[in-house]
Write an enzyme that holds these catalytic residues in place. Structure first.
Site, PDB file in Angstrom:
ATOM      1  N   GLY A   1       0.867  -1.231  -0.037  1.00  0.00           N
ATOM      2  CA  GLY A   1       0.160   0.021  -0.129  1.00  0.00           C
ATOM      3  C   GLY A   1       0.748   1.350  -0.084  1.00  0.00           C
ATOM      4  CB  SER A   2       1.368   4.242  -1.700  1.00  0.00           C
ATOM      5  OG  SER A   2       2.389   3.119  -2.367  1.00  0.00           O
ATOM      6  N   GLY A   3       0.441   5.720   1.050  1.00  0.00           N
ATOM      7  CA  GLY A   3      -0.495   6.594   1.335  1.00  0.00           C
ATOM      8  C   GLY A   3      -0.088   8.290   0.773  1.00  0.00           C
ATOM      9  CB  ALA A   4      -0.789  11.299   1.637  1.00  0.00           C
TER      10      ALA A   4
ATOM     11  CE  LYS B   1       2.055   4.845   7.454  1.00  0.00           C
ATOM     12  NZ  LYS B   1       0.466   5.403   8.183  1.00  0.00           N
TER      13      LYS B   1
ATOM     14  CG  ASP C   1      -7.188  10.430   7.395  1.00  0.00           C
ATOM     15  OD1 ASP C   1      -8.392  10.719   6.956  1.00  0.00           O
ATOM     16  OD2 ASP C   1      -6.204  10.135   6.938  1.00  0.00           O
TER      17      ASP C   1
HETATM   18  N1  LIG Z   1      -0.485  -2.706   9.342  1.00  0.00           N
HETATM   19  C1  LIG Z   1      -0.711  -2.681   7.961  1.00  0.00           C
HETATM   20  N2  LIG Z   1      -0.901  -4.148   7.665  1.00  0.00           N
HETATM   21  C2  LIG Z   1      -1.328  -4.116   6.233  1.00  0.00           C
HETATM   22  N3  LIG Z   1      -1.530  -3.282   5.269  1.00  0.00           N
HETATM   23  C3  LIG Z   1      -1.143  -1.794   5.759  1.00  0.00           C
HETATM   24  C4  LIG Z   1      -1.027  -1.704   7.308  1.00  0.00           C
HETATM   25  N4  LIG Z   1      -0.865  -0.092   7.249  1.00  0.00           N
HETATM   26  C5  LIG Z   1      -1.013   0.315   6.223  1.00  0.00           C
HETATM   27  N5  LIG Z   1      -1.213  -0.819   5.324  1.00  0.00           N
HETATM   28  C6  LIG Z   1      -1.498  -0.426   3.752  1.00  0.00           C
HETATM   29  O1  LIG Z   1      -0.978   0.611   3.375  1.00  0.00           O
HETATM   30  C7  LIG Z   1      -1.839   1.556   2.812  1.00  0.00           C
HETATM   31  C8  LIG Z   1      -1.454   3.057   3.507  1.00  0.00           C
HETATM   32  O2  LIG Z   1      -0.985   3.139   4.771  1.00  0.00           O
HETATM   33  P1  LIG Z   1      -1.483   4.404   5.672  1.00  0.00           P
HETATM   34  O3  LIG Z   1      -3.042   4.647   5.455  1.00  0.00           O
HETATM   35  O4  LIG Z   1      -1.080   3.994   7.256  1.00  0.00           O
HETATM   36  O5  LIG Z   1      -0.684   5.489   5.166  1.00  0.00           O
HETATM   37  P2  LIG Z   1      -0.827   6.919   4.756  1.00  0.00           P
HETATM   38  O6  LIG Z   1       0.589   7.546   4.002  1.00  0.00           O
HETATM   39  O7  LIG Z   1      -0.785   7.618   6.258  1.00  0.00           O
HETATM   40  O8  LIG Z   1      -2.149   6.942   4.159  1.00  0.00           O
HETATM   41  P3  LIG Z   1      -3.200   8.323   4.115  1.00  0.00           P
HETATM   42  O9  LIG Z   1      -2.835   8.731   2.628  1.00  0.00           O
HETATM   43  O10 LIG Z   1      -4.411   7.574   3.842  1.00  0.00           O
HETATM   44  O11 LIG Z   1      -3.165   9.155   5.157  1.00  0.00           O
HETATM   45  C9  LIG Z   1      -3.134   1.190   3.651  1.00  0.00           C
HETATM   46  O12 LIG Z   1      -4.347   1.727   2.952  1.00  0.00           O
HETATM   47  C10 LIG Z   1      -3.141  -0.229   3.555  1.00  0.00           C
HETATM   48  O13 LIG Z   1      -3.308  -0.672   2.361  1.00  0.00           O
END
Ligand SMILES: Nc1ncnc2c1ncn2[C@@H]1O[C@H](COP(=O)(O)OP(=O)(O)OP(=O)(O)O)[C@@H](O)[C@H]1O
Length: 500
Positions: A27-30, A49, A177
């Site tokens: 996965g990836s987020g912002a 992460k 969030d």
């Molecule tokens: N503990 C975990 N186990 C499995 N997959 C995970 C876990 N944490 C995150 N992911 C995957 O990674 C993706 C991004 O993680 P996360 O939402 O924590 O990141 P972010 O950069 O803070 O995202 P956002 O843009 O939503 O703020 C999640 O949508 C999920 O698919």
């Protein structure tokens, strides 16, 4: 001397690769990339992460460290922190999220091997796994909700979410969030709040008082607390959080080498919280006339935050409280409670309640269902920074939640109403809702292991639907929005992004 160059990839960081075998990106987020990995000592699957934003990493670690005793918060095993490097959190691996569950319920895609069959006759769900919908669950004896989630399941999802949110708020942490994509789910149906990158810790005397004066609080938790497999182990493991440098804001700058880091950190911090606003909200708050000061005596932890103001630009738009859309920069846990109302409505209808395409459209959708925000509804609303800048025509006949959640019972609609109050001071707390009649009467919630989760292969093919799911492209405030739809493809060297 030139600073040490930042590692170009998590794969080149030996302090990590000596302990974890990195499998693939899930996965990836912002601000982050998340990889599935195996802990070499015992082959435990974990999520690594890698957070590219310093402040987001700091917030996430602070919040998770404070919340590790709650079974409905993702477990943080340890983290790798080093100057000039991205912070890497080692989290328990959770293959699904609530958005996957809702999607699977809509499409009838539950895994019949991983659902009720764990605790009952697995044959009962065979038809569902083939695409069955309404009516396929009749054999189970409970009411069947339109689209595939049974009331007993909805209740247990709600209870787990409420327990997680209650843990946050009792620890004076506002998540900011909450959305289905940030509510991760294990293969056993345990739901855990994740993604604390926008979380803030508040000093909340009001909450502390409630806790002390409320003898029923612990009881309520133990009544509802789902039976969490391995929670004791998780609790112990949580204590193993690394001895890495503390991330409390006040602790930076204690060594001479940290001075630059600290100043950068503070500048960045002030830019994010208190001095910025977003889209429809182009003003900063006037704290002398803070509309919420009397009702929410919260102060931000960390004295360097000059104004004590929070940013209004938090949370994915569809789940964002109206006061945030109007630019409020002084708010409390009530913003999470609004998000909960949106999530609960979605659990009941399997559709987003307020799918706004802009902040103005978001407000417009909210008012068309709930009616206008006026001083009769919330006397202090006119003090919101942007209230007088954004006006809407009078809505004589709002659609109402009853019509927006067709087929749902009065108790279900009332539960959502208690959260989706335009007046933040009227929103029910997570603890109050754990005591709500709806959650404590028949049909009773199923046990956690009986909750159906999506098909396992969805999570293990490396292309989880949660990766770039619905909640990533729609309603976000990402700068990526300006470029239109994008597709992400894994390549031999990493990944490529294509905008169409
Ligand atoms: N503990 C975990 N186990 C499995 N997959 C995970 C876990 N944490 C995150 N992911 C995957 O990674 C993706 C991004 O993680 P996360 O939402 O924590 O990141 P972010 O950069 O803070 O995202 P956002 O843009 O939503 O703020 C999640 O949508 C999920 O698919």
């Amino acid at each position: 001397m030139d600073p040490k160059p930042k590692s170009w990839s998590i794969h080149t960081r030996t302090e990590i690769t000596s302990k974890y075998k990195i499998l693939h990106r899930v996965g990836s987020g912002a601000y982050s990339d998340v990889y599935k990995a195996l802990r070499l000592s015992d082959s435990l699957p974990v999520a690594l992460k890698e957070i590219h934003d310093y402040q987001s990493a700091s917030r996430e670690i602070e919040a998770l460290k404070a919340l590790q005793n709650s079974p409905n918060i993702v477990v943080l095993f340890e983290y790798f922190w080093a100057e000039d490097e991205d912070t890497v959190l080692v989290l328990e691996f959770l293959p699904f999220d609530l958005a996957d569950v809702i999607r699977a319920a809509t499409k009838g895609l539950f895994d019949h091997q991983g659902d009720v069959s764990r605790g009952a006759d697995r044959g009962e769900f065979d038809d569902v796994s083939k695409g069955g919908k309404k009516g396929d669950f009749d054999d189970l004896g409970g009411d069947v909700s339109e689209g595939g989630l049974r009331i007993e399941e909805i209740k247990m999802w709600m209870i787990q979410i409420l327990c997680g949110v209650d843990a946050c708020h009792r620890n004076s942490i506002v998540h900011r969030d909450l959305k289905p994509g940030n509510l991760l789910v294990s293969a056993d149906g345990v739901l855990k709040l994740a993604d604390f990158g926008q979380a803030r810790t508040l000093l909340a005397p009001g909450l502390a008082a409630i806790e002390a004066d409320s003898p029923s609080m612990d009881q309520a938790i133990s009544n509802h607390q789902p039976d969490v497999p391995g929670s004791e182990k998780e609790g112990k493991e949580a204590q193993r959080i690394s001895e890495s440098p503390p991330h409390s804001r006040g602790e930076y700058g204690t060594r001479p080498d940290d001075r630059m880091l600290r100043e950068d950190f503070l500048d960045e911090y002030d830019n994010y919280d208190g001095n910025t606003s977003c889209l429809a909200t182009c003003t900063t708050s006037d704290l002398e006339e803070d509309p919420l000061k009397m009702s929410f005596p919260y102060e931000i932890e960390g004295q360097n935050d000059r104004n004590g103001a929070l940013t209004s630009c938090v949370g994915t738009r569809w789940f964002r409280a109206p006061e945030l859309l109007y630019g409020s920069t002084n708010y409390g846990p009530e913003v999470d409670l609004w998000s909960l109302g949106c999530i609960f409505a979605e659990l009941l209808s399997l559709e987003s309640l307020f799918p706004g395409t802009s902040d103005i459209d978001q407000l417009s959708r909210i008012f068309s269902i709930l009616g206008n925000l006026t001083e009769e509804v919330w006397p202090d609303c006119c003090k919101l920074p942007d209230f007088k800048l954004i006006s809407f025509g009078k809505i004589d006949n709002p659609i109402g939640l009853e019509a927006s959640l067709p087929g749902r019972s009065l108790d279900e609609i009332n539960l959502v109403k208690k959260l989706l109050s335009l007046n933040p001071t009227s929103r029910a707390t997570a603890m109050e809702l754990l005591h709500d009649k709806y959650l404590n009467e028949e049909p009773f919630p199923v046990q956690v292991p009986e909750l159906r989760v999506p098909s396992k292969h969805t999570a293990e093919d490396g292309d989880s639907s949660g990766e770039w799911g619905d909640y990533r492209d729609i309603g976000s405030d990402s700068d990526m929005d300006d470029f239109g739809p994008m597709s992400v493809t894994d390549t031999e060297n990493g990944f490529s992004i294509r905008f169409s």
